[in-house]
Scaffold this motif. Structure first.
Motif, short mmCIF file in Angstrom:
data_model
loop_
_atom_site.label_atom_id
_atom_site.label_comp_id
_atom_site.label_asym_id
_atom_site.label_seq_id
_atom_site.Cartn_x
_atom_site.Cartn_y
_atom_site.Cartn_z
N SER A 51 0.24 19.88 11.74
CA SER A 51 -0.73 20.16 10.67
C SER A 51 -1.15 18.89 9.92
CB SER A 51 -0.15 21.17 9.69
OG SER A 51 1.02 20.64 9.07
N MET A 52 -0.46 17.79 10.14
CA MET A 52 -0.79 16.53 9.48
C MET A 52 -1.79 15.76 10.33
SD MET A 52 2.94 15.38 8.14
CE MET A 52 3.72 16.21 6.78
N THR A 53 -3.06 15.99 10.05
CA THR A 53 -4.14 15.42 10.86
C THR A 53 -4.81 14.21 10.22
OG1 THR A 53 -5.70 16.93 9.83
CG2 THR A 53 -4.64 17.66 11.89
N THR A 54 -4.39 13.90 8.98
CA THR A 54 -5.07 12.89 8.19
C THR A 54 -4.03 12.07 7.43
OG1 THR A 54 -6.90 14.46 7.91
CG2 THR A 54 -6.88 12.58 6.42
N VAL A 55 -4.36 10.83 7.14
CA VAL A 55 -3.49 9.99 6.31
C VAL A 55 -4.33 9.38 5.19
CG1 VAL A 55 -3.75 7.96 7.79
CG2 VAL A 55 -1.75 8.15 6.28
N ALA A 56 -3.80 9.40 3.98
CA ALA A 56 -4.47 8.80 2.82
C ALA A 56 -3.72 7.54 2.43
CB ALA A 56 -4.50 9.79 1.66
N ALA A 112 0.86 -1.18 0.00
CA ALA A 112 0.00 0.00 0.00
C ALA A 112 0.90 1.23 0.00
CB ALA A 112 -0.91 0.00 1.22
N PHE A 113 0.33 2.36 -0.32
CA PHE A 113 1.08 3.62 -0.36
C PHE A 113 0.31 4.64 0.46
CE2 PHE A 113 1.90 1.16 -4.11
CZ PHE A 113 3.27 1.24 -4.26
N ILE A 114 1.05 5.41 1.28
CA ILE A 114 0.40 6.37 2.17
C ILE A 114 1.00 7.76 2.02
CG2 ILE A 114 -0.18 4.60 3.87
CD1 ILE A 114 2.08 5.87 5.64
N LYS A 115 0.22 8.74 2.46
CA LYS A 115 0.68 10.13 2.50
C LYS A 115 -0.04 10.84 3.63
CE LYS A 115 1.42 14.20 -0.37
NZ LYS A 115 1.28 14.76 -1.72
N PHE A 116 0.72 11.53 4.48
CA PHE A 116 0.15 12.31 5.58
C PHE A 116 -0.11 13.73 5.11
CE2 PHE A 116 2.70 9.03 7.68
CZ PHE A 116 1.78 8.53 8.59
N GLY A 117 -1.15 14.36 5.65
CA GLY A 117 -1.44 15.75 5.29
C GLY A 117 -2.68 16.26 6.01
#
Length: 96
Positions: free
Chosen positions: A74-79, A43-48
């Motif tokens: 400021s990184m409250t979410t991960v995709a 899987a691939f993730i990105k925080f933002g």
């Protein structure tokens, strides 16, 4: 001296071939531990922020691994994006 990881709360995201995100736990510390079960696919993730999206060019999470990332306030979410059926677990906390 190492400061062991102290976990707080965990959220999960079932990954699909389309990017989707999940809010990190509100008890977020400076680190997020990402856990992928051994039966998963890559899987691939990105925080933002809440509008973050992930692509297959972002950070890879291999099956059967646990990785700890330091995130900014400021990184409250991960995709996440990847193969349907893969589940990732995101545990907020402090330490290494």
């Amino acid at each position: 001296m190492l400061n062991p990881f102290t976990p707080n709360s965990t959220v999960s995201r079932t990954v699909t071939g389309t990017t989707a995100n999940v809010a990190l736990p509100s008890t977020q510390g400076n680190q997020v531990m990402v856990t992928s079960a051994s039966g998963n696919s890559i899987a691939f993730i990105k925080f933002g922020s809440s509008s973050v999206t992930a692509a297959v060019t972002d950070t890879p999470i291999l099956p059967g691994t646990v990785q700890v990332f330091t995130v900014q306030d400021s990184m409250t979410t991960v995709a996440a994006i990847g193969t349907t059926g893969t589940t990732l677990y995101f545990t907020s906390g402090d330490g290494q």
